[in-house]
Design a protein around this motif. Structure first.
Motif, PDB file in Angstrom:
ATOM      1  N   UNK A  27       0.826  -1.217   0.000  1.00 32.39           N
ATOM      2  CA  UNK A  27       0.000   0.000   0.000  1.00 32.39           C
ATOM      3  C   UNK A  27       0.856   1.260   0.000  1.00 32.39           C
ATOM      4  N   UNK A  28       2.063   1.169   0.541  1.00 32.51           N
ATOM      5  CA  UNK A  28       2.922   2.340   0.658  1.00 32.51           C
ATOM      6  C   UNK A  28       4.021   2.366  -0.396  1.00 32.51           C
ATOM      7  N   UNK A  29       4.046   1.370  -1.249  1.00 28.82           N
ATOM      8  CA  UNK A  29       5.093   1.308  -2.271  1.00 28.82           C
ATOM      9  C   UNK A  29       4.777   2.275  -3.409  1.00 28.82           C
ATOM     10  N   UNK A  30       5.817   2.718  -4.055  1.00 28.53           N
ATOM     11  CA  UNK A  30       5.633   3.541  -5.252  1.00 28.53           C
ATOM     12  C   UNK A  30       5.406   4.996  -4.969  1.00 28.53           C
ATOM     13  N   UNK A  31       4.185   5.459  -5.193  1.00 24.35           N
ATOM     14  CA  UNK A  31       3.896   6.888  -5.112  1.00 24.35           C
ATOM     15  C   UNK A  31       3.948   7.400  -3.673  1.00 24.35           C
ATOM     16  N   UNK A  32       3.785   8.678  -3.547  1.00 26.48           N
ATOM     17  CA  UNK A  32       3.804   9.333  -2.237  1.00 26.48           C
ATOM     18  C   UNK A  32       2.615   8.821  -1.419  1.00 26.48           C
ATOM     19  N   UNK A  33       2.847   8.432  -0.165  1.00 25.48           N
ATOM     20  CA  UNK A  33       1.720   7.965   0.661  1.00 25.48           C
ATOM     21  C   UNK A  33       0.738   9.095   0.946  1.00 25.48           C
ATOM     22  N   UNK A  34      -0.479   8.713   1.292  1.00 25.61           N
ATOM     23  CA  UNK A  34      -1.497   9.703   1.626  1.00 25.61           C
ATOM     24  C   UNK A  34      -1.136  10.423   2.923  1.00 25.61           C
ATOM     25  N   UNK A  35      -1.582  11.665   3.011  1.00 22.81           N
ATOM     26  CA  UNK A  35      -1.325  12.491   4.189  1.00 22.81           C
ATOM     27  C   UNK A  35      -2.539  12.482   5.115  1.00 22.81           C
ATOM     28  N   UNK A  36      -2.303  12.821   6.368  1.00 24.66           N
ATOM     29  CA  UNK A  36      -3.380  13.060   7.333  1.00 24.66           C
ATOM     30  C   UNK A  36      -4.321  14.085   6.696  1.00 24.66           C
ATOM     31  N   UNK A  37      -5.630  13.989   6.944  1.00 24.66           N
ATOM     32  CA  UNK A  37      -6.593  14.906   6.303  1.00 24.66           C
ATOM     33  C   UNK A  37      -6.326  16.400   6.530  1.00 24.66           C
ATOM     34  N   UNK A  38      -5.610  16.757   7.580  1.00 23.88           N
ATOM     35  CA  UNK A  38      -5.303  18.168   7.835  1.00 23.88           C
ATOM     36  C   UNK A  38      -4.311  18.725   6.819  1.00 23.88           C
ATOM     37  N   UNK A  39      -3.488  17.860   6.241  1.00 30.20           N
ATOM     38  CA  UNK A  39      -2.379  18.317   5.415  1.00 30.20           C
ATOM     39  C   UNK A  39      -2.704  18.292   3.928  1.00 30.20           C
ATOM     40  N   UNK A  40      -2.116  19.250   3.223  1.00 32.00           N
ATOM     41  CA  UNK A  40      -2.190  19.299   1.755  1.00 32.00           C
ATOM     42  C   UNK A  40      -0.773  19.093   1.241  1.00 32.00           C
ATOM     43  N   UNK A  41      -0.617  18.147   0.329  1.00 32.92           N
ATOM     44  CA  UNK A  41       0.702  17.732  -0.149  1.00 32.92           C
ATOM     45  C   UNK A  41       1.186  18.638  -1.276  1.00 32.92           C
ATOM     46  N   UNK A  42       2.452  19.050  -1.150  1.00 33.70           N
ATOM     47  CA  UNK A  42       3.130  19.826  -2.190  1.00 33.70           C
ATOM     48  C   UNK A  42       4.473  19.157  -2.464  1.00 33.70           C
ATOM     49  N   UNK A  43       5.078  19.500  -3.573  1.00 33.53           N
ATOM     50  CA  UNK A  43       6.407  18.981  -3.877  1.00 33.53           C
ATOM     51  C   UNK A  43       7.433  19.566  -2.925  1.00 33.53           C
ATOM     52  N   UNK A  44       8.535  18.876  -2.776  1.00 29.42           N
ATOM     53  CA  UNK A  44       9.618  19.399  -1.957  1.00 29.42           C
ATOM     54  C   UNK A  44      10.310  18.316  -1.159  1.00 29.42           C
ATOM     55  N   UNK A  45      11.437  18.693  -0.547  1.00 25.92           N
ATOM     56  CA  UNK A  45      12.241  17.739   0.229  1.00 25.92           C
ATOM     57  C   UNK A  45      11.672  17.549   1.641  1.00 25.92           C
ATOM     58  N   UNK A  46      12.399  16.803   2.444  1.00 28.66           N
ATOM     59  CA  UNK A  46      12.044  16.633   3.849  1.00 28.66           C
ATOM     60  C   UNK A  46      11.976  18.021   4.482  1.00 28.66           C
ATOM     61  N   UNK A  47      11.007  18.222   5.360  1.00 26.06           N
ATOM     62  CA  UNK A  47      10.806  19.526   6.014  1.00 26.06           C
ATOM     63  C   UNK A  47      12.034  19.927   6.846  1.00 26.06           C
ATOM     64  N   UNK A  48      12.294  21.227   6.923  1.00 30.01           N
ATOM     65  CA  UNK A  48      13.434  21.743   7.676  1.00 30.01           C
ATOM     66  C   UNK A  48      13.365  21.402   9.168  1.00 30.01           C
ATOM     67  N   UNK A  49      12.145  21.288   9.706  1.00 31.36           N
ATOM     68  CA  UNK A  49      11.997  21.038  11.132  1.00 31.36           C
ATOM     69  C   UNK A  49      12.233  19.579  11.510  1.00 31.36           C
ATOM     70  N   UNK A  50      12.288  18.685  10.523  1.00 35.19           N
ATOM     71  CA  UNK A  50      12.448  17.256  10.813  1.00 35.19           C
ATOM     72  C   UNK A  50      13.838  16.972  11.363  1.00 35.19           C
ATOM     73  N   UNK A  51      13.868  16.174  12.406  1.00 35.14           N
ATOM     74  CA  UNK A  51      15.147  15.730  12.965  1.00 35.14           C
ATOM     75  C   UNK A  51      15.505  14.406  12.340  1.00 35.14           C
ATOM     76  N   UNK A  52      16.791  14.219  12.072  1.00 37.37           N
ATOM     77  CA  UNK A  52      17.236  12.915  11.556  1.00 37.37           C
ATOM     78  C   UNK A  52      16.967  11.864  12.626  1.00 37.37           C
ATOM     79  N   UNK A  53      16.423  10.744  12.195  1.00 38.04           N
ATOM     80  CA  UNK A  53      16.056   9.689  13.139  1.00 38.04           C
ATOM     81  C   UNK A  53      17.175   8.696  13.277  1.00 38.04           C
TER      82      UNK A  53
END
Length: 148
Positions: A122-148
């Motif tokens: 279900x998660x292979x290939x295309x971009x996975x679906x987002x939580x209903x609050x979010x609208x998806x746009x192109x771009x890299x990992x968000x600046x606020x994300x911490x490396x895990x």
């Protein structure tokens, strides 16, 4: 704290419950009702919303809807926003969703291998679906994300 941008349907039971609990904490932080976690990077996008409390309320409602569909009862009386439905969508990048997909699949590999096996197609290939609050746009990992 992990406030997933991914649609809550991808989360396993433990992940969904943990996200609910952590989102309630985030709601307290955004309402100024706690001293801890005030500078947590996961809150950057909610603080940037026109109405941060409505945004976190809408996020919580999205989790509760998913939980209800699975037969769980999350106490929506804990949502402080009077108008979570009025929250404007928050933008999330494709790169962030792809990052979270890999992060979730890695967690599930140890926590719930059966769920990981179910989700992989279900998660292979295309971009996975987002939580209903979010609208998806192109771009890299968000600046606020911490490396895990």
């Amino acid at each position: 704290m992990r406030l997933w941008s991914l649609h809550p349907r991808y989360l396993d039971q433990k992940g969904l419950v943990a996200c609910w609990r952590e989102s309630l904490l985030a709601q307290k932080v955004l309402a100024g009702a706690t001293k801890g976690y005030r500078n947590h990077p996961q809150l950057v996008r909610f603080r940037a919303a026109a109405d941060p409390e409505a945004a976190i309320g809408a996020y919580l409602v999205g989790l509760a809807v998913e939980a209800e569909g699975r037969g769980y009862r999350f106490n929506t009386a804990l949502v402080l926003s009077a108008e979570p439905a009025s929250a404007a969508p928050i933008l999330v990048t494709e790169g962030q969703l792809n990052f979270e997909r890999q992060h979730l699949l890695a967690k599930l590999a140890t926590r719930d291998p059966d769920r990981r096996h179910q989700l992989s197609p279900a998660m292979a290939g295309s971009v996975p679906d987002a939580h209903p609050l979010f609208r998806v746009i192109g771009g890299p990992v968000e600046d606020w994300e911490r490396a895990v």
